[in-house]
Design a protein around this motif. Structure first.
Motif, PDB file in Angstrom:
ATOM      1  N   PRO A 125      47.636  90.728   9.739  1.00 45.36           N
ATOM      2  CA  PRO A 125      46.354  91.758   9.313  1.00 45.36           C
ATOM      3  C   PRO A 125      47.375  92.860   8.500  1.00 45.36           C
ATOM      4  O   PRO A 125      48.025  93.947   8.561  1.00 45.36           O
ATOM      5  CB  PRO A 125      46.064  92.811  10.439  1.00 45.36           C
ATOM      6  CG  PRO A 125      46.578  92.204  11.382  1.00 45.36           C
ATOM      7  CD  PRO A 125      47.835  91.025  11.117  1.00 45.36           C
ATOM      8  N   PRO A 126      46.620  93.174   7.413  1.00 42.62           N
ATOM      9  CA  PRO A 126      47.305  93.969   6.119  1.00 42.62           C
ATOM     10  C   PRO A 126      47.328  95.751   6.745  1.00 42.62           C
ATOM     11  O   PRO A 126      46.198  95.882   7.171  1.00 42.62           O
ATOM     12  CB  PRO A 126      46.416  94.163   4.848  1.00 42.62           C
ATOM     13  CG  PRO A 126      45.545  92.675   5.174  1.00 42.62           C
ATOM     14  CD  PRO A 126      45.695  92.717   6.381  1.00 42.62           C
ATOM     15  N   GLU A 127      48.556  95.669   6.574  1.00 42.41           N
ATOM     16  CA  GLU A 127      48.527  97.640   7.006  1.00 42.41           C
ATOM     17  C   GLU A 127      47.190  98.184   6.918  1.00 42.41           C
ATOM     18  O   GLU A 127      46.726  99.141   8.041  1.00 42.41           O
ATOM     19  CB  GLU A 127      49.546  98.263   6.543  1.00 42.41           C
ATOM     20  CG  GLU A 127      50.530  99.039   7.798  1.00 42.41           C
ATOM     21  CD  GLU A 127      50.424  98.523   9.596  1.00 42.41           C
ATOM     22  OE1 GLU A 127      50.039  99.511  10.171  1.00 42.41           O
ATOM     23  OE2 GLU A 127      50.792  97.138   9.669  1.00 42.41           O
ATOM     24  N   PRO A 128      46.817  98.380   5.624  1.00 42.92           N
ATOM     25  CA  PRO A 128      45.345  99.226   5.286  1.00 42.92           C
ATOM     26  C   PRO A 128      44.183  99.171   6.339  1.00 42.92           C
ATOM     27  O   PRO A 128      43.415  99.797   7.093  1.00 42.92           O
ATOM     28  CB  PRO A 128      44.595  99.460   3.780  1.00 42.92           C
ATOM     29  CG  PRO A 128      46.059  98.644   3.601  1.00 42.92           C
ATOM     30  CD  PRO A 128      47.394  98.040   4.548  1.00 42.92           C
ATOM     31  N   PHE A 129      44.241  97.571   6.435  1.00 45.55           N
ATOM     32  CA  PHE A 129      42.773  97.312   7.456  1.00 45.55           C
ATOM     33  C   PHE A 129      42.872  97.470   8.669  1.00 45.55           C
ATOM     34  O   PHE A 129      42.076  97.825   8.921  1.00 45.55           O
ATOM     35  CB  PHE A 129      43.035  95.927   7.390  1.00 45.55           C
ATOM     36  CG  PHE A 129      41.484  95.106   7.194  1.00 45.55           C
ATOM     37  CD1 PHE A 129      40.814  95.092   7.060  1.00 45.55           C
ATOM     38  CD2 PHE A 129      41.381  94.965   8.955  1.00 45.55           C
ATOM     39  CE1 PHE A 129      39.055  94.292   7.548  1.00 45.55           C
ATOM     40  CE2 PHE A 129      40.511  93.662   9.841  1.00 45.55           C
ATOM     41  CZ  PHE A 129      39.143  94.139   8.682  1.00 45.55           C
ATOM     42  N   ARG A 178      44.129  90.469   0.088  1.00 47.94           N
ATOM     43  CA  ARG A 178      43.197  92.088   0.582  1.00 47.94           C
ATOM     44  C   ARG A 178      42.635  92.122   1.674  1.00 47.94           C
ATOM     45  O   ARG A 178      42.440  92.115   2.305  1.00 47.94           O
ATOM     46  CB  ARG A 178      42.695  92.468  -0.431  1.00 47.94           C
ATOM     47  CG  ARG A 178      42.699  94.361  -0.299  1.00 47.94           C
ATOM     48  CD  ARG A 178      41.858  94.656  -1.320  1.00 47.94           C
ATOM     49  NE  ARG A 178      39.915  94.407  -1.228  1.00 47.94           N
ATOM     50  CZ  ARG A 178      39.171  93.690  -2.261  1.00 47.94           C
ATOM     51  NH1 ARG A 178      40.058  93.064  -3.337  1.00 47.94           N
ATOM     52  NH2 ARG A 178      38.600  92.949  -2.077  1.00 47.94           N
ATOM     53  N   CYS A 179      41.859  90.640   2.139  1.00 41.94           N
ATOM     54  CA  CYS A 179      41.226  90.690   3.027  1.00 41.94           C
ATOM     55  C   CYS A 179      41.410  89.493   4.124  1.00 41.94           C
ATOM     56  O   CYS A 179      41.448  88.723   3.964  1.00 41.94           O
ATOM     57  CB  CYS A 179      39.402  89.861   2.528  1.00 41.94           C
ATOM     58  SG  CYS A 179      38.900  91.787   1.226  1.00 41.94           S
ATOM     59  N   PRO A 180      41.026  89.763   5.700  1.00 41.04           N
ATOM     60  CA  PRO A 180      41.166  88.634   6.344  1.00 41.04           C
ATOM     61  C   PRO A 180      40.004  87.450   6.639  1.00 41.04           C
ATOM     62  O   PRO A 180      39.408  87.796   6.048  1.00 41.04           O
ATOM     63  CB  PRO A 180      41.367  89.404   7.729  1.00 41.04           C
ATOM     64  CG  PRO A 180      41.756  90.822   7.400  1.00 41.04           C
ATOM     65  CD  PRO A 180      41.066  91.032   6.169  1.00 41.04           C
ATOM     66  N   ALA A 183      43.632  92.481  14.470  1.00 38.65           N
ATOM     67  CA  ALA A 183      44.446  92.337  15.331  1.00 38.65           C
ATOM     68  C   ALA A 183      44.785  90.477  15.156  1.00 38.65           C
ATOM     69  O   ALA A 183      46.372  90.938  15.482  1.00 38.65           O
ATOM     70  CB  ALA A 183      44.186  91.929  17.000  1.00 38.65           C
ATOM     71  N   THR A 184      44.622  89.638  14.574  1.00 38.01           N
ATOM     72  CA  THR A 184      45.728  88.440  14.720  1.00 38.01           C
ATOM     73  C   THR A 184      45.672  87.967  13.743  1.00 38.01           C
ATOM     74  O   THR A 184      45.562  88.263  12.177  1.00 38.01           O
ATOM     75  CB  THR A 184      44.337  87.209  14.846  1.00 38.01           C
ATOM     76  OG1 THR A 184      43.379  87.894  15.720  1.00 38.01           O
ATOM     77  CG2 THR A 184      45.021  86.331  15.442  1.00 38.01           C
ATOM     78  N   THR A 185      46.963  87.480  13.972  1.00 36.40           N
ATOM     79  CA  THR A 185      48.192  86.937  12.468  1.00 36.40           C
ATOM     80  C   THR A 185      47.621  85.383  12.560  1.00 36.40           C
ATOM     81  O   THR A 185      47.412  84.660  13.204  1.00 36.40           O
ATOM     82  CB  THR A 185      49.277  86.776  12.902  1.00 36.40           C
ATOM     83  OG1 THR A 185      50.130  87.814  13.355  1.00 36.40           O
ATOM     84  CG2 THR A 185      50.305  86.027  12.382  1.00 36.40           C
ATOM     85  N   LEU A 186      47.151  85.507  10.918  1.00 38.32           N
ATOM     86  CA  LEU A 186      46.310  84.499  10.552  1.00 38.32           C
ATOM     87  C   LEU A 186      47.531  82.722  10.628  1.00 38.32           C
ATOM     88  O   LEU A 186      48.553  83.640   9.764  1.00 38.32           O
ATOM     89  CB  LEU A 186      45.445  84.879   9.409  1.00 38.32           C
ATOM     90  CG  LEU A 186      44.835  86.142   9.700  1.00 38.32           C
ATOM     91  CD1 LEU A 186      44.111  85.775   8.574  1.00 38.32           C
ATOM     92  CD2 LEU A 186      43.065  85.291  10.913  1.00 38.32           C
ATOM     93  N   LYS A 187      46.804  82.097  10.369  1.00 34.08           N
ATOM     94  CA  LYS A 187      47.059  80.793   9.589  1.00 34.08           C
ATOM     95  C   LYS A 187      46.346  79.997   9.113  1.00 34.08           C
ATOM     96  O   LYS A 187      45.690  79.789   9.773  1.00 34.08           O
ATOM     97  CB  LYS A 187      48.224  79.940  10.683  1.00 34.08           C
ATOM     98  CG  LYS A 187      49.078  80.584  11.776  1.00 34.08           C
ATOM     99  CD  LYS A 187      49.643  79.772  12.763  1.00 34.08           C
ATOM    100  CE  LYS A 187      51.019  80.637  13.442  1.00 34.08           C
ATOM    101  NZ  LYS A 187      51.407  79.770  14.720  1.00 34.08           N
ATOM    102  N   PRO A 188      46.898  79.680   7.410  1.00 35.21           N
ATOM    103  CA  PRO A 188      45.561  78.949   6.888  1.00 35.21           C
ATOM    104  C   PRO A 188      44.958  77.871   8.095  1.00 35.21           C
ATOM    105  O   PRO A 188      46.208  77.006   8.165  1.00 35.21           O
ATOM    106  CB  PRO A 188      45.793  78.754   5.352  1.00 35.21           C
ATOM    107  CG  PRO A 188      47.135  79.386   5.707  1.00 35.21           C
ATOM    108  CD  PRO A 188      47.666  79.475   7.294  1.00 35.21           C
ATOM    109  N   GLY A 189      44.089  77.451   8.215  1.00 33.40           N
ATOM    110  CA  GLY A 189      43.027  76.258   9.350  1.00 33.40           C
ATOM    111  C   GLY A 189      43.023  76.446  10.020  1.00 33.40           C
ATOM    112  O   GLY A 189      42.744  75.352  11.056  1.00 33.40           O
ATOM    113  N   SER A 190      43.599  77.125  10.622  1.00 33.35           N
ATOM    114  CA  SER A 190      43.486  77.824  11.768  1.00 33.35           C
ATOM    115  C   SER A 190      42.336  78.737  12.302  1.00 33.35           C
ATOM    116  O   SER A 190      42.877  79.951  11.931  1.00 33.35           O
ATOM    117  CB  SER A 190      44.728  78.342  12.546  1.00 33.35           C
ATOM    118  OG  SER A 190      44.856  78.776  13.875  1.00 33.35           O
TER     119      SER A 190
END
Ligand code: ATP
Ligand code: MG
Length: 713
Positions: free
Chosen positions: A77-81, A467-469, A490-497
């Protein structure tokens, strides 16, 4: 035995199997105990499931699904978000893992207004669930009145935009009056508590108004998508035995009129349960009105009183019926009830989109005819007092930048759309979003199909400006609300998951025998505990409900989808298990091969199917749509086949590649692979009634045959 044969054998087994265990859990009382974020990745249980062994597959013994695609990019997640988000740690997961029923009870109490409290959180008689038993509430009160009572009457509920460019802003106070009038009109037409009302309208505000009016008087609605044929409308009306139909005269589509009333008339010729038809005037073209049956909205509704006290409903009273989109076969009338459904859609809408209702503008681009529209245009956002955009038309009218013009104009902050739309935007190119200021956007969502990592990254970059999750949300008509999805702060994203099951949701992946495959591992996606917005059954067919969802694996809800978990525990949806291809003894998911194709810079969209092959059992046939500016050629086909082999391995290399301009899709935009399988096998086409455009598949068929099916490249 191929996977398909196995599935067929299973479905006949399903007819005879019965659930044996009957469990009734009764618990009440709410335990308010929040725990501090622990720094763990959300969704990963504290116990180390990661230690479990990955099941080794051996050729010919494929009881799980291959894991071919490895996607290494991660997006924390980007810090400002994060700083401004509702959930930046694991506290919701921790709370829910302590006591999932207590967790849902807290959400129900926090997010909704109840006129009577429940005495039992969950009564579970597998496969029949009752949530918040004894509780009473009204959905329209929760979505409308209470916000006005709380002083938010001037807040806009819907910024509506018609396709021709006309607009309306409807505040919560106006919405309350409109809903009450429409409810009184339905009463005047003889609709009472428990009567079903069918709705067949375009995307006008009167559609959600009618849904809420039904909810107000306790009449379950059955919305039929305004692109369905007379036959589909008739089947759905008759299955539900609806008493009244609410229809529009027509709706605007790419500058033309869809003559909904004429289609409705055709359907009503054989709908004995329908007594009256209420007609809303939108397109103002000539329509025929049947004396004694049809009445205009502006004649009946406009002068009704705005006094209409909401009917107190049991938590388990039917809120609506909705037929699944029909990707796999005969649509099923899915039943959703009131208390649990509203709880989960409000919860997911709030947390998955990180909703700040005082300043966010939410736009779900779905149609109210699908479950996404029910849960994330109507019930979720309105329960949360959100401001939403609602748009009547298509993304390419008058030009291909219509969506981006809308985002800019209304300052949309949260956008929820489908992979089919994203792939279309990719195909059209970046010049359209580039024409507009999209800097208001904060969160991007997707639902409906697996999203190919390349399409995910395109969405993240070109629409979200990096910029956007992006929240990839997995759920179904049957689940009512989002089940597997990131929480954007909260979640670290993985493209496609789709990442992890939400707090309070229990999902697992099992092999053919129903044993968990462990982490990492691939197989069948199942849900292992009841959840509040789960379907309560299939209308009129409890046996089909058991057979379809609860008999494939004991004590588990089988979703019909394949999935895998990677070593970090992230869930990756792999498409429908009916579509899985069995190549040389390996179960290969359509999603991974399609993603490998979309990974090539010339490809916008693709669909792959398994075709009978003398040597490998099945061989992969690929259908490919190119991005604008690329030309089909034999060289490119060879390059794409090699690209797949390079990205995910030679086992998954398509044997044939057919370039096409379009793919057969349902009216909700999902690829219908079973029809492509018919094409590849040169078989009679199966049921095509849910296809958006039946001519597409004929076109593909003639080109496929002309290209010489089976030809390499
Ligand atoms: P039918 O059940 O009649 O065949 P359908 O399954 O298309 O129709 P829906 O309930 O609209 O009807 O779609 C749910 C299905 O969509 C899921 O089971 C899954 O296959 C797919 N799906 C939805 N969201 C996602 C997602 N985020 N990732 C992968 N697949 C998804
Ligand atoms: Mg389905």
């Amino acid at each position: 035995m191929t996977t398909l044969d196995r599935e067929r054998a299973r479905s006949s087994e399903r007819e005879t199997k019965r659930s044996r265990r009957r469990v009734s859990r009764r618990r009440s009382g709410v335990d308010h105990q929040y725990r501090a974020p622990s720094g763990r990745e959300p969704g990963i249980p504290a116990s180390s499931e990661g230690d479990q062994k990955h099941r080794i597959l051996s050729a010919g013994m494929a009881d799980t699904i291959e894991d071919l695609l490895s996607e290494g990019r991660t997006f924390p997640p980007p810090e400002p978000f994060k700083q401004d988000s509702l959930v930046a740690g694991t506290f919701l997961y921790d709370e829910a893992s302590q006591d999932d029923e207590g967790f849902w009870a807290r959400q129900a109490a926090d997010l909704l207004d109840w006129s009577e409290e429940w005495h039992t959180i969950l009564d579970w008689q597998e496969p029949f669930a009752k949530w918040f038993v004894g509780g009473k509430l009204n959905a329209s009160h929760n979505c409308v009145d209470r916000h006005v009572d709380a002083g938010l009457g001037d807040r806009v509920a819907f910024h509506w935009e018609g396709e021709p460019g006309d607009t309306r802003a409807i505040t919560y106070a106006e919405l309350r009056d409109e809903v009450a009038r429409a409810a009184n009109a339905l009463k005047a037409l003889g609709v009472g508590k428990g009567d079903r009302v069918a709705i067949y309208m375009g995307m006008v505000p009167e559609l959600p108004i009618t849904m809420l009016a039904c909810a107000r008087i306790g009449a379950p609605h059955s919305v039929v998508f305004g692109g369905f044929t007379a036959e589909s409308l008739r089947d759905r009306i008759n299955d539900a035995e609806a008493k009244v139909l609410v229809a529009s005269d027509g709706s605007w589509r790419r500058g033309g009129i869809v003559d909904l009333k004429a289609i409705a008339d055709d359907a009503l010729a054989a709908c004995p349960s329908i007594e009256r038809c209420l007609v809303f005037r939108r397109t103002e073209h000539d329509v025929s009105m049947t004396d004694g049956r049809d009445v205009w909205w502006h004649d009946l509704v406009t002068d009704q009183s705005t006094e209409c006290p909401p009917e107190p409903m049991d938590a388990e009273d039917l809120l609506y019926l909705l037929y699944t989109s029909g990707t796999t076969g005969k649509p099923k009338g899915i039943m959703h009830t009131t208390g649990g459904y509203l709880t989960q859609v409000a919860f997911t809408h709030k947390y998955v989109f990180d909703l700040h209702p005082d300043r966010d503008v939410f736009w779900c681009t779905a149609d109210c005819g699908w479950v996404t529209g029910h849960s994330y245009i109507v019930y979720g956002p309105l329960a949360n007092g959100a401001t939403s955009v609602m748009y009547e038309g298509t993304p390419d009218y008058p030009d291909k930048d219509r969506f981006w013009a809308i985002v800019e104009h209304y300052g949309v902050t949260l956008l929820y759309t489908a992979p089919t739309a994203i792939r279309t935007f990719m195909k059209w190119g970046t010049e359209y979003p580039e024409k507009h200021d999209l800097s208001s956007l904060r969160v991007l969502g997707t639902v409906g199909e697996p999203i190919n990592p390349e399409a995910w990254v395109w969405y993240w970059q070109e629409i979200g400006g990096g910029r956007c999750p992006v929240v990839d949300t997995w759920w179904q008509t049957e689940t009512g609300g989002i089940m597997i999805s990131p929480l954007p702060g909260a979640t670290t994203l993985k493209p496609g998951s789709a990442t992890f099951p939400l707090p309070g949701i229990a999902a697992d992946i099992v092999d053919d025998g129903g044993e968990p495959v462990g982490v990492p591992g691939g197989g069948y996606l199942v849900l292992t505990r009841p959840w509040p917005s789960m379907l309560r059954g299939i209308w009129g067919d409890p046996q089909r409900y058991r057979d379809t969802y609860w008999s494939r694996f004991e004590h588990k809800y089988f979703a019909g989808d394949g999935a895998k978990r990677d070593a970090d525990g992230n869930f990756w949806l792999l498409g429908r298990v009916d579509d899985i291809m069995l190549v040389s003894g390996h179960n290969i998911s359509t999603t991974e091969v399609e993603s490998a194709l979309v990974d090539h810079s010339s490809v916008a969209e693709s669909a792959v199917v398994g075709k009978t092959d003398a040597i490998t059992g099945q061989a992969i046939a690929a259908f490919v749509i190119l991005r604008e500016g690329n030309e089909p050629s034999d060289e490119l086909a060879a390059e794409l086949r090699d690209h797949v082999a390079k990205v995910i391995g030679p086992i998954a290399k398509p044997k044939t590649v057919l370039f096409t301009e379009e793919l057969p899709k349902t009216r909700s935009g999902k690829i219908m692979r079973r029809l492509l399988r018919n094409v590849a096998e040169d078989e009679q086409l199966g049921d095509t009634t849910t296809l958006a455009d039946p001519s597409v598949v004929d076109g593909i068929k003639s080109r496929y045959l002309a290209a010489g099916a089976g030809d390499e490249g």
